[in-house]
Write a protein that holds these residues in place. Structure first.
Motif, mmCIF file in Angstrom:
data_model
loop_
_atom_site.group_PDB
_atom_site.id
_atom_site.type_symbol
_atom_site.label_atom_id
_atom_site.label_comp_id
_atom_site.label_asym_id
_atom_site.label_seq_id
_atom_site.Cartn_x
_atom_site.Cartn_y
_atom_site.Cartn_z
ATOM 1 N N ILE A 69 0.872 -1.174 0.000
ATOM 2 C CA ILE A 69 0.000 0.000 0.000
ATOM 3 C C ILE A 69 0.908 1.223 0.000
ATOM 4 O O ILE A 69 1.703 1.404 0.912
ATOM 5 N N VAL A 70 0.781 2.036 -1.030
ATOM 6 C CA VAL A 70 1.620 3.227 -1.113
ATOM 7 C C VAL A 70 0.852 4.485 -0.729
ATOM 8 O O VAL A 70 1.461 5.515 -0.451
ATOM 9 N N GLN A 71 -0.488 4.381 -0.696
ATOM 10 C CA GLN A 71 -1.288 5.524 -0.257
ATOM 11 C C GLN A 71 -2.668 5.052 0.155
ATOM 12 O O GLN A 71 -3.230 4.144 -0.453
ATOM 13 N N GLN A 72 -3.209 5.680 1.198
ATOM 14 C CA GLN A 72 -4.592 5.440 1.621
ATOM 15 C C GLN A 72 -5.238 6.785 1.859
ATOM 16 O O GLN A 72 -4.677 7.646 2.539
ATOM 17 N N THR A 73 -6.409 6.996 1.268
ATOM 18 C CA THR A 73 -7.172 8.218 1.499
ATOM 19 C C THR A 73 -8.631 7.845 1.700
ATOM 20 O O THR A 73 -9.081 6.780 1.255
ATOM 21 N N ASP A 74 -9.367 8.695 2.373
ATOM 22 C CA ASP A 74 -10.809 8.533 2.513
ATOM 23 C C ASP A 74 -11.474 9.450 1.503
ATOM 24 O O ASP A 74 -11.067 10.603 1.335
ATOM 25 N N GLN A 75 -12.478 8.937 0.840
ATOM 26 C CA GLN A 75 -13.144 9.674 -0.229
ATOM 27 C C GLN A 75 -14.643 9.752 0.046
ATOM 28 O O GLN A 75 -15.226 8.815 0.594
ATOM 29 N N ALA A 76 -15.269 10.836 -0.390
ATOM 30 C CA ALA A 76 -16.727 10.937 -0.367
ATOM 31 C C ALA A 76 -17.260 10.179 -1.574
ATOM 32 O O ALA A 76 -16.705 10.259 -2.673
ATOM 33 N N ASP A 77 -18.308 9.418 -1.368
ATOM 34 C CA ASP A 77 -18.915 8.647 -2.453
ATOM 35 C C ASP A 77 -19.659 9.614 -3.375
ATOM 36 O O ASP A 77 -20.502 10.388 -2.917
ATOM 37 N N SER A 78 -19.364 9.623 -4.661
ATOM 38 C CA SER A 78 -19.964 10.619 -5.553
ATOM 39 C C SER A 78 -21.482 10.470 -5.705
ATOM 40 O O SER A 78 -22.175 11.475 -5.743
ATOM 41 N N PRO A 79 -22.042 9.255 -5.770
ATOM 42 C CA PRO A 79 -23.509 9.205 -5.851
ATOM 43 C C PRO A 79 -24.187 9.654 -4.544
ATOM 44 O O PRO A 79 -25.275 10.189 -4.564
ATOM 45 N N ASP A 80 -23.526 9.414 -3.392
ATOM 46 C CA ASP A 80 -24.108 9.770 -2.096
ATOM 47 C C ASP A 80 -23.012 10.322 -1.191
ATOM 48 O O ASP A 80 -22.328 9.580 -0.497
ATOM 49 N N PRO A 81 -22.831 11.653 -1.178
ATOM 50 C CA PRO A 81 -21.731 12.249 -0.412
ATOM 51 C C PRO A 81 -21.855 12.082 1.107
ATOM 52 O O PRO A 81 -20.944 12.442 1.840
#
Length: 93
Positions: A69-81
């Protein structure tokens, strides 16, 4: 002298092809989206990630297969933020 130069040049070219033949591989992975305002509260060793290139698995499974694993980020889901998911970038040398 010319033969020595030719041998050196041949060796250098051969090494450059070895680098191409052993080029690494990398993919973006995504966990299932979860509800909540906290950054992906459900991320654990049982979380299954779906990656590009047909790769998938939990973090322990990916590690056993040689992925780093070279990077981990948390993302908002585009269909349901209101939902978030963990995004990994994995790499194998």
């Amino acid at each position: 002298m010319l033969m020595k130069y030719f041998t050196y040049l041949t060796a250098l070219i051969s090494l450059s092809f070895v680098g191409v033949a052993s080029a690494g591989e990398a993919h973006v992975c995504k966990s299932p989206a979860v509800s909540g305002t906290a950054a992906n509260p459900a991320l654990n060793d049982d979380t299954v990630f779906t990656c590009g290139g047909g790769v998938s698995g939990t973090i322990p499974q990916l590690a056993k297969e040689g992925w780093k694993i070279v990077q981990q980020t948390d993302q908002a889901d585009s269909p349901d933020p209101t939902k978030t998911y963990a995004q990994l970038i994995i790499q194998k040398d």
